[in-house]
Design a protein around this motif. Sequence first.
Motif, short mmCIF file in Angstrom:
data_model
loop_
_atom_site.label_atom_id
_atom_site.label_comp_id
_atom_site.label_asym_id
_atom_site.label_seq_id
_atom_site.Cartn_x
_atom_site.Cartn_y
_atom_site.Cartn_z
N ARG A 141 0.84 -1.21 0.00
CA ARG A 141 0.00 0.00 0.00
C ARG A 141 0.86 1.25 0.00
O ARG A 141 0.60 2.21 -0.75
N VAL A 142 1.90 1.24 0.82
CA VAL A 142 2.79 2.40 0.93
C VAL A 142 3.52 2.63 -0.38
O VAL A 142 3.60 3.77 -0.88
N PHE A 143 4.05 1.56 -0.98
CA PHE A 143 4.78 1.71 -2.24
C PHE A 143 3.87 2.26 -3.34
O PHE A 143 4.27 3.14 -4.11
N ALA A 144 2.64 1.75 -3.43
CA ALA A 144 1.71 2.21 -4.46
C ALA A 144 1.42 3.70 -4.32
O ALA A 144 1.32 4.43 -5.31
N THR A 145 1.30 4.17 -3.09
CA THR A 145 1.03 5.59 -2.84
C THR A 145 2.22 6.44 -3.30
O THR A 145 2.05 7.46 -3.98
N TYR A 146 3.43 6.01 -2.96
CA TYR A 146 4.61 6.77 -3.36
C TYR A 146 4.86 6.70 -4.86
O TYR A 146 5.36 7.66 -5.46
N LYS A 147 4.52 5.59 -5.47
CA LYS A 147 4.69 5.47 -6.91
C LYS A 147 3.83 6.51 -7.64
O LYS A 147 4.29 7.19 -8.56
N LEU A 148 2.58 6.64 -7.21
CA LEU A 148 1.69 7.64 -7.81
C LEU A 148 2.21 9.06 -7.53
O LEU A 148 2.20 9.92 -8.41
N MET A 149 2.64 9.28 -6.30
CA MET A 149 3.16 10.60 -5.93
C MET A 149 4.36 10.98 -6.78
O MET A 149 4.43 12.09 -7.34
N HIS A 150 5.31 10.07 -6.90
CA HIS A 150 6.55 10.38 -7.60
C HIS A 150 6.38 10.40 -9.11
O HIS A 150 7.26 10.88 -9.82
N THR A 151 5.27 9.91 -9.59
CA THR A 151 4.96 9.99 -11.02
C THR A 151 4.29 11.31 -11.37
O THR A 151 4.62 11.93 -12.40
N HIS A 152 3.39 11.78 -10.52
CA HIS A 152 2.54 12.92 -10.87
C HIS A 152 2.93 14.25 -10.24
O HIS A 152 2.43 15.30 -10.66
N GLN A 153 3.80 14.23 -9.24
CA GLN A 153 4.21 15.49 -8.61
C GLN A 153 5.30 16.13 -9.46
O GLN A 153 6.47 15.75 -9.41
N THR A 154 4.90 17.12 -10.24
CA THR A 154 5.81 17.85 -11.12
C THR A 154 5.78 19.34 -10.76
O THR A 154 4.92 19.78 -9.98
N VAL A 155 6.67 20.10 -11.34
CA VAL A 155 6.67 21.55 -11.12
C VAL A 155 5.32 22.14 -11.52
O VAL A 155 4.73 22.95 -10.78
N ASP A 156 4.83 21.74 -12.67
CA ASP A 156 3.55 22.28 -13.15
C ASP A 156 2.40 21.88 -12.22
O ASP A 156 1.55 22.71 -11.89
N PHE A 157 2.39 20.64 -11.78
CA PHE A 157 1.33 20.18 -10.88
C PHE A 157 1.34 20.96 -9.57
O PHE A 157 0.30 21.41 -9.07
N VAL A 158 2.53 21.15 -8.99
CA VAL A 158 2.63 21.86 -7.71
C VAL A 158 2.16 23.30 -7.85
O VAL A 158 1.41 23.81 -6.99
N ARG A 159 2.55 23.96 -8.91
CA ARG A 159 2.12 25.34 -9.11
C ARG A 159 0.61 25.44 -9.28
O ARG A 159 -0.03 26.39 -8.78
N LYS A 160 0.01 24.48 -9.96
CA LYS A 160 -1.45 24.48 -10.11
C LYS A 160 -2.15 24.29 -8.77
O LYS A 160 -3.20 24.89 -8.51
N LYS A 161 -1.59 23.45 -7.91
CA LYS A 161 -2.20 23.22 -6.60
C LYS A 161 -2.09 24.46 -5.71
O LYS A 161 -3.00 24.76 -4.95
N HIS A 162 -0.97 25.17 -5.82
CA HIS A 162 -0.85 26.42 -5.07
C HIS A 162 -1.92 27.41 -5.52
O HIS A 162 -2.53 28.10 -4.68
#
Length: 290
Positions: A62-83
């Motif tokens: 479960r932990v690995f699956a969560t981090y896999k999604l996080m490390h795939t989708h957390q990009t500079v563009d994604f972070v700026r959109k969330k801000h």
Amino acid sequence: MKVAVAPGQATVAPSQHLPRPVDPWKQEGPDPSLVYRPDVDPETVKDKSSFRNYTSGLLLDRVFATYKLMHTHQTVDFVRKKHAQFGNFSYKKMTILEAVDMLDQLIDESDPDVEFPNSFHAYQTAEGIRRAHPDKDWFHLVGLLHDLGKVLALAGEPQWAVVGDTFPVGCCPQASVVFCDSTFQDNPDLRDPRYSTELGMYQPHCGLENVLMSWGHDEYMYQMMKFNKFSLPPEAVTTSSCAVRRTWPCCPGCRSSTSLTSTPSALTCLTWTSCGPTTRGSLTSTALES
């Protein structure tokens, strides 16, 4: 006991006739919170060295699956959109304790140590800090507050965009990032020459305050405290942000800055990382460093 009523109304004994609210976490017998306090029987506590085990354990998949999604989708563009999406803090108005109560509904899927509601961990951390630092009342409060940003997961955000250890975006991930070698392969920023080098978009010794961190509960809480002008010492706001950053080892742009560890905020972050992880687990360690 009877309640006063107006003429012509029936008299009701609430304890006999009205349904009582159901608390899903209430148990019969001794106070269940005793199980989750840092001062439980030392013969049954979990050894501090066994926390944050990302190589084995019942929750590893479960932990690995969560981090896999996080490390795939957390990009500079994604972070700026969330801000931009959450930066006006218009989601909901609530008290601190209402937010803590909301975390009764959340189990953190990135945590290898616990499988109980995050509200329990909030009290655990506050109590652990109180025992280690009884003179810093603001620090006890930060312990209670530090995971409240996880209410985002109850507002429809996926857990990979809320929970877990944060890391700098805009540069090549460092070896200290959880699952670094096996979860970043599909992150598009690592195919962008602006972001795929050791320093990426940063300058040497730029300082932690100039680093764009992955989006999650820590960054949200940090920004929310600043937005609402919390009446806490400056190091309290910084500490809320570095709770899961593990401070600067994962940031090549600031990890070698000689001034970083000499500031009160940085020293508080070091203390935080020694207290925070050791107050985890269904049976928690009492070994708190000062």
